[in-house]
Design a protein around this motif. Structure first.
Motif, PDB file in Angstrom:
ATOM      1  N   GLU A 188      -1.296   0.840   3.240  1.00 28.72           N
ATOM      2  CA  GLU A 188      -2.432   0.045   2.762  1.00 28.72           C
ATOM      3  C   GLU A 188      -2.448   0.102   1.229  1.00 28.72           C
ATOM      4  O   GLU A 188      -2.770  -0.865   0.554  1.00 28.72           O
ATOM      5  CB  GLU A 188      -3.709   0.676   3.328  1.00 28.72           C
ATOM      6  CG  GLU A 188      -4.919  -0.186   3.246  1.00 28.72           C
ATOM      7  CD  GLU A 188      -6.148   0.579   3.726  1.00 28.72           C
ATOM      8  OE1 GLU A 188      -7.184   0.457   3.075  1.00 28.72           O
ATOM      9  OE2 GLU A 188      -6.045   1.333   4.732  1.00 28.72           O
ATOM     10  N   ILE A 189      -2.077   1.277   0.717  1.00 26.23           N
ATOM     11  CA  ILE A 189      -1.988   1.489  -0.732  1.00 26.23           C
ATOM     12  C   ILE A 189      -0.533   1.891  -1.008  1.00 26.23           C
ATOM     13  O   ILE A 189      -0.035   2.815  -0.370  1.00 26.23           O
ATOM     14  CB  ILE A 189      -2.905   2.652  -1.184  1.00 26.23           C
ATOM     15  CG1 ILE A 189      -4.344   2.420  -0.714  1.00 26.23           C
ATOM     16  CG2 ILE A 189      -2.828   2.866  -2.688  1.00 26.23           C
ATOM     17  CD1 ILE A 189      -5.241   3.664  -0.844  1.00 26.23           C
ATOM     18  N   MET A 190       0.126   1.218  -1.931  1.00 26.14           N
ATOM     19  CA  MET A 190       1.503   1.619  -2.241  1.00 26.14           C
ATOM     20  C   MET A 190       1.490   2.827  -3.197  1.00 26.14           C
ATOM     21  O   MET A 190       0.506   3.059  -3.906  1.00 26.14           O
ATOM     22  CB  MET A 190       2.269   0.443  -2.863  1.00 26.14           C
ATOM     23  CG  MET A 190       2.768  -0.568  -1.833  1.00 26.14           C
ATOM     24  SD  MET A 190       3.918   0.161  -0.604  1.00 26.14           S
ATOM     25  CE  MET A 190       5.467   0.246  -1.538  1.00 26.14           C
ATOM     26  N   PRO A 191       2.574   3.611  -3.225  1.00 30.05           N
ATOM     27  CA  PRO A 191       2.618   4.778  -4.122  1.00 30.05           C
ATOM     28  C   PRO A 191       2.312   4.364  -5.565  1.00 30.05           C
ATOM     29  O   PRO A 191       2.728   3.304  -6.022  1.00 30.05           O
ATOM     30  CB  PRO A 191       4.060   5.266  -3.994  1.00 30.05           C
ATOM     31  CG  PRO A 191       4.506   4.784  -2.658  1.00 30.05           C
ATOM     32  CD  PRO A 191       3.809   3.477  -2.438  1.00 30.05           C
ATOM     33  N   MET A 192       1.581   5.238  -6.245  1.00 32.68           N
ATOM     34  CA  MET A 192       1.252   4.974  -7.655  1.00 32.68           C
ATOM     35  C   MET A 192       2.309   5.597  -8.570  1.00 32.68           C
ATOM     36  O   MET A 192       2.472   5.170  -9.706  1.00 32.68           O
ATOM     37  CB  MET A 192      -0.121   5.567  -7.963  1.00 32.68           C
ATOM     38  CG  MET A 192      -1.207   4.897  -7.131  1.00 32.68           C
ATOM     39  SD  MET A 192      -2.681   5.915  -7.001  1.00 32.68           S
ATOM     40  CE  MET A 192      -3.516   5.046  -5.692  1.00 32.68           C
ATOM     41  N   VAL A 193       2.964   6.630  -8.047  1.00 34.26           N
ATOM     42  CA  VAL A 193       3.980   7.359  -8.812  1.00 34.26           C
ATOM     43  C   VAL A 193       5.178   7.608  -7.898  1.00 34.26           C
ATOM     44  O   VAL A 193       4.992   7.901  -6.709  1.00 34.26           O
ATOM     45  CB  VAL A 193       3.429   8.732  -9.298  1.00 34.26           C
ATOM     46  CG1 VAL A 193       4.506   9.554  -9.980  1.00 34.26           C
ATOM     47  CG2 VAL A 193       2.223   8.550 -10.207  1.00 34.26           C
ATOM     48  N   VAL A 194       6.384   7.483  -8.450  1.00 32.60           N
ATOM     49  CA  VAL A 194       7.595   7.881  -7.720  1.00 32.60           C
ATOM     50  C   VAL A 194       8.339   8.880  -8.610  1.00 32.60           C
ATOM     51  O   VAL A 194       8.748   8.543  -9.730  1.00 32.60           O
ATOM     52  CB  VAL A 194       8.482   6.670  -7.374  1.00 32.60           C
ATOM     53  CG1 VAL A 194       9.822   7.128  -6.807  1.00 32.60           C
ATOM     54  CG2 VAL A 194       7.778   5.762  -6.362  1.00 32.60           C
ATOM     55  N   GLN A 195       8.461  10.114  -8.123  1.00 28.87           N
ATOM     56  CA  GLN A 195       9.138  11.174  -8.892  1.00 28.87           C
ATOM     57  C   GLN A 195      10.558  11.322  -8.363  1.00 28.87           C
ATOM     58  O   GLN A 195      10.741  11.671  -7.184  1.00 28.87           O
ATOM     59  CB  GLN A 195       8.371  12.500  -8.744  1.00 28.87           C
ATOM     60  CG  GLN A 195       8.949  13.592  -9.619  1.00 28.87           C
ATOM     61  CD  GLN A 195       8.319  14.965  -9.395  1.00 28.87           C
ATOM     62  OE1 GLN A 195       8.986  15.886  -8.909  1.00 28.87           O
ATOM     63  NE2 GLN A 195       7.056  15.120  -9.746  1.00 28.87           N
TER      64      GLN A 195
END
Ligand code: NAP
Length: 249
Positions: free
Chosen positions: A127-134
């Motif tokens: 519903e919400i996509m990731p805000m950060v990708v580490q």
């Protein structure tokens, strides 16, 4: 330097962002060190990650509560799924993270060690996509394709192993040594500034006070487009961590 002293030194020289994970077993150590600094919780940015054996909806909720207890806090600034496992467990974990975000117990949610393909699959259920990708990122493995994708998707790129984890001769690369001389900086500072010029968040690690200070002194110089191009030339597409597409953890 022991970890508590290293964290306290980092806080003294201005670090406010601390990256932890259950699997690193560093959550209690960070809590102890930060308590000793006397810094206010709202001035800190604390990240943790749910480990692979706690993926799935119920287990992730449990892992999160355990993490809060270990960190002696009632919220996280960023919570990440540590590694992509397989669709079903990621789906349950992500649902748990979305709920934690909605209740305000986490200020931002994201994932670590996901490929473009795995991020695209999330669009089917998130519903919400990731805000950060580490993800692992350094000049030998600049992640250009993933980085372009993250820019397009409006997701913040965060670099782990930003100076190559001390596992290669990266810091002896002639171009980095030359740029270090040009700007009166160290090769590590040139690499860290390279990440900043690319808009990535960095989380360099050191246990040495001199290096901790050095790794934060990055804001009194800038690299030119020519410098950036020269650093681009040393890309060898060498990753030192596992490929997220190879899910055999
Ligand atoms: N999401 C993930 O799967 C994942 C995986 C790995 C790491 N991480 C996170 O990313 C953080 C950083 O990554 P990392 O520790 O693997 O790699 P890194 O920060 O790229 O490199 C750390 C290594 O570089 C050395 N070093 C630090 N500053 C230096 C300097 N100024 N000059 C020369 N050498 C220097 C350190 O040695 P000394 O300590 O002896 O100074 C250590 O050996 C970790 O602390 C962790 O929070 C996340």
């Amino acid at each position: 330097m022991n970890p508590v002293s290293a964290i306290k030194h980092a806080a003294e020289v201005g670090y406010r962002h601390f990256d932890t994970a259950t699997v690193y077993k560093n959550e209690p150590i960070l809590a102890q060190a930060l308590k000793e600094t006397g810094l206010a919780r709202e001035d800190l940015f604390i990240t943790s990650k749910v480990w692979n054996d706690m993926q799935g909806y119920d287990k992730t909720k449990q892992a999160f509560e355990e993490t809060l207890q270990k960190l002696k806090t009632d919220y996280l600034d960023l919570y990440l799924i540590h590694w992509y496992m397989e669709d079903e467990s990621v789906k349950g974990s992500w649902q748990a993270l979305e709920e934690l975000y909605k209740t305000g117990k986490v200020k931002a949610i994201g994932v670590s060690n996901f490929s473009i393909n795995q991020l695209e699959k999330m669009k089917g259920y998130a519903e919400i996509m990731p805000m950060v990708v580490q993800v692992e990122t350094h000049p030998y493995f600049p992640q250009d394709e993933l980085r372009n994708y993250l820019v397009k998707e409006n997701i913040q790129h965060e670099s782990w192993g930003p100076i190559g984890q001390g596992r290669s001769d990266l810091l002896s690369e002639p171009i980095l040594v030359a740029l270090a001389e040009k700007y009166d900086k160290s090769p590590a500072q040139i690499v860290l500034r390279w990440h900043i010029e690319r808009g990535s968040v960095i989380i360099p690690k050191s246990v040495h006070p001199g290096r901790i200070t050095e790794n934060s002194a990055l804001f009194d110089f800038e690299l030119t487009a020519g410098d950036m191009q020269a650093i681009k030339e040393i890309n060898t597409e060498t990753r030192y961590g596992r490929d997220p597409e190879n899910t055999g953890y």
